[in-house]
Enzyme design. Structure first.
Site, PDB file in Angstrom:
ATOM      1  N   GLU A 176     -28.643   6.445 -21.564  1.00  0.00           N
ATOM      2  CA  GLU A 176     -27.249   6.499 -21.099  1.00  0.00           C
ATOM      3  C   GLU A 176     -26.808   5.154 -20.527  1.00  0.00           C
ATOM      4  OE1 GLU A 176     -25.782   9.056 -22.012  1.00  0.00           O
ATOM      5  OE2 GLU A 176     -27.009  10.861 -21.783  1.00  0.00           O
ATOM      6  N   ALA A 177     -27.241   4.084 -21.168  1.00  0.00           N
ATOM      7  CA  ALA A 177     -27.000   2.738 -20.640  1.00  0.00           C
ATOM      8  C   ALA A 177     -25.509   2.371 -20.599  1.00  0.00           C
ATOM      9  CB  ALA A 177     -27.758   1.701 -21.472  1.00  0.00           C
ATOM     10  N   PRO A 184     -22.730   7.701 -31.592  1.00  0.00           N
ATOM     11  CA  PRO A 184     -21.843   8.654 -30.925  1.00  0.00           C
ATOM     12  C   PRO A 184     -22.633   9.752 -30.232  1.00  0.00           C
ATOM     13  CG  PRO A 184     -21.865   9.082 -33.271  1.00  0.00           C
ATOM     14  CD  PRO A 184     -22.683   7.836 -33.051  1.00  0.00           C
ATOM     15  N   MET A 185     -21.913  10.619 -29.534  1.00  0.00           N
ATOM     16  CA  MET A 185     -22.565  11.745 -28.870  1.00  0.00           C
ATOM     17  C   MET A 185     -23.278  12.596 -29.920  1.00  0.00           C
ATOM     18  SD  MET A 185     -19.554  12.778 -26.168  1.00  0.00           S
ATOM     19  CE  MET A 185     -20.593  13.692 -25.048  1.00  0.00           C
TER      20      MET A 185
END
Ligand SMILES: [Zn+2]
Length: 202
Positions: free
Chosen positions: A89-90, A12-13
């Protein structure tokens, strides 16, 4: 003999994905290997990978029409070694980019290490993340724990507008995890993602 691999690290972020991406780059560079770092929609909105703990590294911005294979071939043509790609950031790349990653591994013997979110604010897989789950040699959930406000493990990225969890809208909307952002994201456990409970306000 070195066997190239496609690896996808997800979480997650705020779980430290970009930090891990830059650490991986550092570790490989120390072994004398040479790689490229790519990103898309980094929080800095510039061609670099930045992390919440303050690290930064220049990166190649991945646009829809960028061909990762052509990128590597271009560097090789210039006499620059490329042993691996770090793709941060794929989740925001296209499915076609993931196909290109697989070909870089299989036909070019280039390692590809991809980092990203698995699911969007609706808790659905990003298309590129789905393709990475399908094609990667290795998939790993990043073990740096991000906790929901209740103390459970954070799993899902809720989009919060005007203090409420929203469940419809564009898949990608730039926001931040800080409280003051107009559109912000908050990592929640599944229970509180489903109930939309953002926890006590302070
Ligand atoms: Zn919770």
């Amino acid at each position: 003999m070195h066997a190239a691999a496609l690896k996808f690290f997800w979480g997650p972020m705020d779980c430290g994905k970009s930090t891990m991406a830059l650490q991986m780059n550092y570790n490989h560079a120390r072994q004398g290997r040479r790689g490229l770092v790519t990103t898309r929609i980094d929080r800095s909105l510039g061609p670099q990978v930045t992390t919440r703990i303050g690290l930064a590294h220049e990166a190649i911005e991945v646009t829809d029409d960028l061909d990762l294979r052509a990128l590597v071939r271009g560097r090789w043509a210039d006499g620059v070694r490329v042993d691996y790609l770090i793709c941060d950031e794929a989740c925001f790349y296209t499915v076609e980019h993931v196909e290109q990653m697989a070909e870089l591994v299989d036909s070019y013997d280039v390692d590809v290490f991809a980092f990203g979110l698995a699911t969007d604010f609706r808790s659905r897989l990003f298309p590129a993340a789905q393709r990475l789950f399908e094609l990667a040699d290795e998939v790993a959930r990043i073990q740096v724990e991000v906790l929901c406000w209740c103390g459970r493990e954070g799993l899902l990225n809720a989009r919060v507008v005007d203090g409420r969890v929203v469940r419809e809208g564009a898949q990608v909307v730039i926001g931040d995890t800080v409280d003051t952002a107009e559109v912000r994201y908050q990592v929640l456990c599944r229970r509180h993602y489903r109930s939309g409970d953002l926890g006590p306000r302070d």
